[in-house]
Design a protein around this motif. Structure first.
Motif, PDB file in Angstrom:
ATOM      1  N   ARG A 137       0.990  -1.528  -0.367  1.00  0.00           N
ATOM      2  CA  ARG A 137      -0.022  -0.430  -0.216  1.00  0.00           C
ATOM      3  C   ARG A 137       1.194   1.981   0.242  1.00  0.00           C
ATOM      4  NH1 ARG A 137      -3.099  -2.989   3.588  1.00  0.00           N
ATOM      5  NH2 ARG A 137      -2.665  -2.035   5.327  1.00  0.00           N
ATOM      6  N   GLN A 138       1.782   1.244   0.910  1.00  0.00           N
ATOM      7  CA  GLN A 138       2.865   2.140   0.730  1.00  0.00           C
ATOM      8  C   GLN A 138       3.318   2.984  -1.057  1.00  0.00           C
ATOM      9  OE1 GLN A 138       5.310   1.609   4.304  1.00  0.00           O
ATOM     10  NE2 GLN A 138       3.898   2.775   5.522  1.00  0.00           N
ATOM     11  N   ALA A 139       3.722   1.311  -0.768  1.00  0.00           N
ATOM     12  CA  ALA A 139       5.073   1.575  -2.502  1.00  0.00           C
ATOM     13  C   ALA A 139       3.687   2.012  -3.682  1.00  0.00           C
ATOM     14  CB  ALA A 139       5.505   0.046  -2.992  1.00  0.00           C
ATOM     15  N   GLU A 140       2.083   1.866  -3.349  1.00  0.00           N
ATOM     16  CA  GLU A 140       1.206   2.102  -4.525  1.00  0.00           C
ATOM     17  C   GLU A 140       1.301   3.523  -4.050  1.00  0.00           C
ATOM     18  OE1 GLU A 140      -1.720  -0.010  -3.493  1.00  0.00           O
ATOM     19  OE2 GLU A 140      -1.445  -2.381  -5.042  1.00  0.00           O
ATOM     20  N   ALA A 141       1.086   4.375  -3.327  1.00  0.00           N
ATOM     21  CA  ALA A 141       0.434   5.556  -2.066  1.00  0.00           C
ATOM     22  C   ALA A 141       2.000   6.125  -2.715  1.00  0.00           C
ATOM     23  CB  ALA A 141       0.894   6.167  -1.042  1.00  0.00           C
ATOM     24  N   GLU A 142       3.201   5.635  -2.760  1.00  0.00           N
ATOM     25  CA  GLU A 142       3.998   6.961  -3.463  1.00  0.00           C
ATOM     26  C   GLU A 142       4.306   6.283  -5.048  1.00  0.00           C
ATOM     27  OE1 GLU A 142       7.001   8.858  -2.712  1.00  0.00           O
ATOM     28  OE2 GLU A 142       5.651   8.222  -1.297  1.00  0.00           O
ATOM     29  N   ALA A 143       3.661   5.779  -5.411  1.00  0.00           N
ATOM     30  CA  ALA A 143       3.933   5.859  -7.276  1.00  0.00           C
ATOM     31  C   ALA A 143       3.023   6.544  -7.283  1.00  0.00           C
ATOM     32  CB  ALA A 143       3.681   3.953  -7.563  1.00  0.00           C
ATOM     33  N   GLU A 144       1.540   6.904  -6.802  1.00  0.00           N
ATOM     34  CA  GLU A 144       1.141   7.187  -7.467  1.00  0.00           C
ATOM     35  C   GLU A 144       1.437   9.455  -7.248  1.00  0.00           C
ATOM     36  OE1 GLU A 144      -2.647   6.724  -5.541  1.00  0.00           O
ATOM     37  OE2 GLU A 144      -3.304   4.434  -6.299  1.00  0.00           O
ATOM     38  N   ARG A 145       2.065   9.084  -6.572  1.00  0.00           N
ATOM     39  CA  ARG A 145       2.579  10.485  -5.735  1.00  0.00           C
ATOM     40  C   ARG A 145       3.811  10.878  -7.238  1.00  0.00           C
ATOM     41  NH1 ARG A 145       2.508  13.625  -1.681  1.00  0.00           N
ATOM     42  NH2 ARG A 145       5.653  13.872  -1.723  1.00  0.00           N
ATOM     43  N   ILE A 146       4.163  10.049  -7.916  1.00  0.00           N
ATOM     44  CA  ILE A 146       5.170  10.526  -9.593  1.00  0.00           C
ATOM     45  C   ILE A 146       4.456  10.513 -10.447  1.00  0.00           C
ATOM     46  CG2 ILE A 146       7.238   9.015 -10.359  1.00  0.00           C
ATOM     47  CD1 ILE A 146       7.739   8.306  -7.977  1.00  0.00           C
ATOM     48  N   GLY A 147       4.895  11.403 -11.280  1.00  0.00           N
ATOM     49  CA  GLY A 147       4.134  12.160 -11.807  1.00  0.00           C
ATOM     50  C   GLY A 147       4.790  11.703 -13.601  1.00  0.00           C
ATOM     51  N   VAL A 148       3.608  10.773 -14.552  1.00  0.00           N
ATOM     52  CA  VAL A 148       3.825  10.349 -15.534  1.00  0.00           C
ATOM     53  C   VAL A 148       4.449  11.465 -16.639  1.00  0.00           C
ATOM     54  CG1 VAL A 148       3.934   8.094 -17.403  1.00  0.00           C
ATOM     55  CG2 VAL A 148       3.222   8.009 -15.406  1.00  0.00           C
ATOM     56  N   GLY A 149       5.582  11.530 -17.691  1.00  0.00           N
ATOM     57  CA  GLY A 149       6.124  11.950 -18.848  1.00  0.00           C
ATOM     58  C   GLY A 149       6.298  13.275 -18.471  1.00  0.00           C
ATOM     59  N   VAL A 150       6.456  14.141 -17.024  1.00  0.00           N
ATOM     60  CA  VAL A 150       6.689  16.048 -16.675  1.00  0.00           C
ATOM     61  C   VAL A 150       8.210  15.424 -16.815  1.00  0.00           C
ATOM     62  CG1 VAL A 150       4.207  15.260 -15.058  1.00  0.00           C
ATOM     63  CG2 VAL A 150       6.566  14.461 -13.986  1.00  0.00           C
ATOM     64  N   THR A 151       8.490  16.634 -16.249  1.00  0.00           N
ATOM     65  CA  THR A 151      10.025  16.618 -16.222  1.00  0.00           C
ATOM     66  C   THR A 151      10.281  17.118 -14.417  1.00  0.00           C
ATOM     67  OG1 THR A 151       9.595  19.352 -15.827  1.00  0.00           O
ATOM     68  CG2 THR A 151       9.750  18.911 -18.147  1.00  0.00           C
ATOM     69  N   SER A 152      10.962  16.539 -13.993  1.00  0.00           N
ATOM     70  CA  SER A 152      12.056  16.958 -12.823  1.00  0.00           C
ATOM     71  C   SER A 152      11.740  18.375 -12.539  1.00  0.00           C
ATOM     72  CB  SER A 152      12.932  16.189 -12.642  1.00  0.00           C
ATOM     73  OG  SER A 152      13.866  17.151 -13.548  1.00  0.00           O
ATOM     74  N   ARG A 207      -2.821  15.535  -6.307  1.00  0.00           N
ATOM     75  CA  ARG A 207      -1.974  14.058  -7.086  1.00  0.00           C
ATOM     76  C   ARG A 207      -2.132  15.084  -8.158  1.00  0.00           C
ATOM     77  NH1 ARG A 207      -6.823  13.266  -9.660  1.00  0.00           N
ATOM     78  NH2 ARG A 207      -8.563  14.710  -9.047  1.00  0.00           N
ATOM     79  N   TRP A 208      -2.564  13.227  -8.836  1.00  0.00           N
ATOM     80  CA  TRP A 208      -2.040  14.200 -10.496  1.00  0.00           C
ATOM     81  C   TRP A 208      -2.905  13.102 -11.587  1.00  0.00           C
ATOM     82  CZ3 TRP A 208       2.332  16.696 -13.113  1.00  0.00           C
ATOM     83  CH2 TRP A 208       3.344  16.739 -11.878  1.00  0.00           C
ATOM     84  N   ASP A 209      -2.916  14.433 -12.441  1.00  0.00           N
ATOM     85  CA  ASP A 209      -4.104  13.728 -13.033  1.00  0.00           C
ATOM     86  C   ASP A 209      -3.609  13.558 -14.549  1.00  0.00           C
ATOM     87  OD1 ASP A 209      -6.330  12.686 -15.181  1.00  0.00           O
ATOM     88  OD2 ASP A 209      -7.306  14.683 -14.407  1.00  0.00           O
ATOM     89  N   LYS A 210      -2.980  12.375 -15.013  1.00  0.00           N
ATOM     90  CA  LYS A 210      -1.978  12.709 -15.874  1.00  0.00           C
ATOM     91  C   LYS A 210      -1.021  13.215 -15.948  1.00  0.00           C
ATOM     92  CE  LYS A 210      -5.535  11.289 -19.038  1.00  0.00           C
ATOM     93  NZ  LYS A 210      -6.081  10.787 -19.804  1.00  0.00           N
ATOM     94  N   THR A 211      -0.836  14.676 -16.717  1.00  0.00           N
ATOM     95  CA  THR A 211       0.599  15.457 -16.459  1.00  0.00           C
ATOM     96  C   THR A 211      -0.706  17.407 -15.715  1.00  0.00           C
ATOM     97  OG1 THR A 211       0.174  17.029 -18.524  1.00  0.00           O
ATOM     98  CG2 THR A 211       1.590  14.361 -18.526  1.00  0.00           C
ATOM     99  N   VAL A 212      -1.344  16.777 -15.401  1.00  0.00           N
ATOM    100  CA  VAL A 212      -2.284  18.227 -14.616  1.00  0.00           C
ATOM    101  C   VAL A 212      -1.853  17.702 -12.822  1.00  0.00           C
ATOM    102  CG1 VAL A 212      -3.944  19.571 -13.531  1.00  0.00           C
ATOM    103  CG2 VAL A 212      -3.400  18.272 -16.340  1.00  0.00           C
ATOM    104  N   ILE A 213      -0.936  18.799 -12.017  1.00  0.00           N
ATOM    105  CA  ILE A 213      -1.733  18.769 -10.872  1.00  0.00           C
ATOM    106  C   ILE A 213      -2.929  19.240 -10.044  1.00  0.00           C
ATOM    107  CG2 ILE A 213      -0.205  19.612  -8.686  1.00  0.00           C
ATOM    108  CD1 ILE A 213       1.708  20.125 -10.443  1.00  0.00           C
TER     109      ILE A 213
END
Length: 147
Positions: free
Chosen positions: A66-81, A97-103
C-alpha cells in the motif's frame, strides 16, 4: 548470524535475543557478492524452536505494498523533474495528486504545464489564489536553489 541458503534466497537470523522471537531476514542470494563465515554463535538457528508468524508477515507485506502504491501515485508520468519538484513542494502544504500531467490541488484547482501561476485554473477564487501564491513561492525557492 546463521545462514541457510535455498532457491536463491538466504535466510539470516540476526543476534541472539532472549525468548522465542528472532529477527530473521530473507535476502535475494543473487545480490550477495561475497560473505565470510565467522563461525557458529552460541545460539545457532534451531529450526525446532524457530517459527514464522505468517499473519504478521502478510500484514507487513500488505502495508508495504500500500505504501509503495501510494508513493508511486505521487510520481508524475511524462513530466519533467521540475514539475515533479513543484508537485512535491505543493504536497508539503496542500493535498495534491496527478491527473496525467496536470497537478490537481485540493481536488478542485488544476495546474498544467508549464506549472506557473498563469497555468492555474478551476476551484473557488480563494483556493485558486492560494495555489497561485504557494506555486509562485515554490518556483522562487527552486530557482534560488538551482542558481
Amino acid at each position: 548470524m546463521d545462514r541457510i541458503s535455498f532457491l536463491d534466497v538466504t535466510v539470516a537470523q540476526e543476534g541472539s535475543k532472549q525468548g522465542p522471537r528472532r529477527d530473521i531476514r530473507l535476502l535475494n542470494a543473487s545480490y550477495i557478492k561475497e560473505f565470510s563465515f565467522l563461525g557458529h554463535g552460541e545460539d545457532p538457528l534451531d529450526l525446532k524452536k524457530c517459527y514464522i508468524d505468517l499473519n504478521s508477515l502478510q500484514t507487513r507485506e500488505e502495508l508495504a505494498l500500500r505504501q509503495a502504491e501510494a508513493e508511486a501515485e505521487r510520481i508524475g508520468v511524462g513530466v519533467t523533474s521540475e514539475a515533479q519538484s513543484i508537485f512535491y513542494a505543493l504536497s508539503k502544504t496542500l493535498p495534491v495528486r496527478w491527473d496525467k500531467t496536470v497537478i490537481v490541488v485540493m481536488n478542485e484547482v488544476r495546474v498544467s504545464s508549464p506549472y506557473v501561476a498563469d497555468s492555474v485554473y478551476g476551484g473557488t477564487p480563494a483556493a485558486n489564489e492560494r495555489v497561485k501564491k504557494v506555486l509562485e513561492f515554490e518556483r522562487k525557492r527552486l530557482l534560488a536553489r538551482s542558481s
